[in-house]
Write a protein that holds these residues in place. Structure first.
Motif, short mmCIF file in Angstrom:
data_model
loop_
_atom_site.label_atom_id
_atom_site.label_comp_id
_atom_site.label_asym_id
_atom_site.label_seq_id
_atom_site.Cartn_x
_atom_site.Cartn_y
_atom_site.Cartn_z
N THR A 42 0.84 -1.20 0.00
CA THR A 42 0.00 0.00 0.00
C THR A 42 0.87 1.25 0.00
OG1 THR A 42 -1.69 1.24 1.21
CG2 THR A 42 -0.12 -0.02 2.52
N THR A 130 -1.24 -1.85 -6.93
CA THR A 130 -2.38 -1.06 -6.50
C THR A 130 -2.72 -0.03 -7.55
OG1 THR A 130 -0.97 0.53 -5.38
CG2 THR A 130 -1.84 -1.26 -4.03
N THR A 132 -3.09 3.47 -7.52
CA THR A 132 -2.86 4.65 -6.70
C THR A 132 -2.18 5.74 -7.50
OG1 THR A 132 -2.59 3.21 -4.79
CG2 THR A 132 -1.87 5.48 -4.55
#
Length: 248
Positions: A42, A130, A132
């Motif tokens: 993350t 991810t 992002t």
């Protein structure tokens, strides 16, 4: 003030305190960053900074416990009080020395975030894990770093004041840990209280509640003023302690 500042900076590295603080700070920051971002896959750094805030409760007293307590124990306090420097300059010199060492370690810990941007570059090549955007991530990271620096400055001011009250370094460190943890933990009590006005008071006092603005990437001037006010109040109280001691 400059002479006091240089003396304190040299003293941090003429004994193990500076190395212990730096080693523990950088070790905690490296492990925290590894486990909260890279291994968790993350970009969210909020958990990392929560860990670092609680780590400051133990690390900051390492910096501040000896600032004035050691002077009293070694009977060199009178030399400070009779030196050709104002009390404000004396206190600010010691405060700024501790703050400089803290800022240096925060700057070094930023190396931990380089892998995030390496991953972000791979993301543009289709190798990401991810979805992002690096823009909001950068905004959150900068906000959290500013908040951490402001928190650290406030905690150093608190520790400086407590160190001026005793000649026992261990007592100074324990009391500083307790006070800092109190400032941090009171924010977590807000969600457990249903009475609005009490919750509002707790949120106003809590250092963590104000840090949340920075963690969201929002630069809050009210929070900035709050942290500066904490620094001013505790530095002022330290000066008052020595004014009373000089003329007492």
């Amino acid at each position: 003030m400059i002479a006091i500042y240089k003396k304190e900076m040299l003293s941090y590295f003429s004994n193990p305190i500076g190395y212990v603080f730096s080693g523990i700070f950088l070790l905690i920051s490296a492990f925290a960053c590894c486990f909260t971002t890279l291994l968790s896959q993350t970009y969210d750094t909020s958990t990392y900074f929560i860990i670092m805030i609680f780590a400051l409760a133990v690390l900051i007293p390492i910096l501040t416990m000896r600032l004035f307590a050691e002077e009293r124990k070694m009977r060199t306090e009178q030399l400070l009080l009779t030196a050709p420097v104002t009390l404000t300059g004396m206190v600010m010199g010691k405060f700024l020395a501790a703050l400089s060492l803290f800022l240096g370690n925060v700057a070094l810990s930023c190396i931990n975030f380089i892998p995030l941007y390496v991953i972000a570059s791979k993301e543009r090549e289709g190798l990401s894990y991810t979805e992002t955007n690096i823009g909001p991530v950068t905004s959150q990271l900068l906000g959290c770093l500013i908040g951490l620096v402001l928190l650290g400055a406030a905690f150093i001011a608190i520790g400086t004041f407590i160190s001026a009250l005793t000649e026992n370094q261990l007592a100074a460190s324990i009391v500083t840990i307790a006070v800092i943890l109190g400032f941090i933990c009171i924010g977590f009590l807000s969600g457990l209280i249903n009475i609005r006005w009490i919750r509002a008071i707790i949120d106003w006092v809590s250092v963590y509640s104000r840090f949340e603005y920075f963690s969201a990437g929002i630069f809050d001037f009210a929070a900035l003023l709050y942290y500066f006010s904490l620094c001013f109040v505790f530095v002022f109280l330290t000066i008052r302690v020595y004014e009373k001691r000089r003329w007492g």
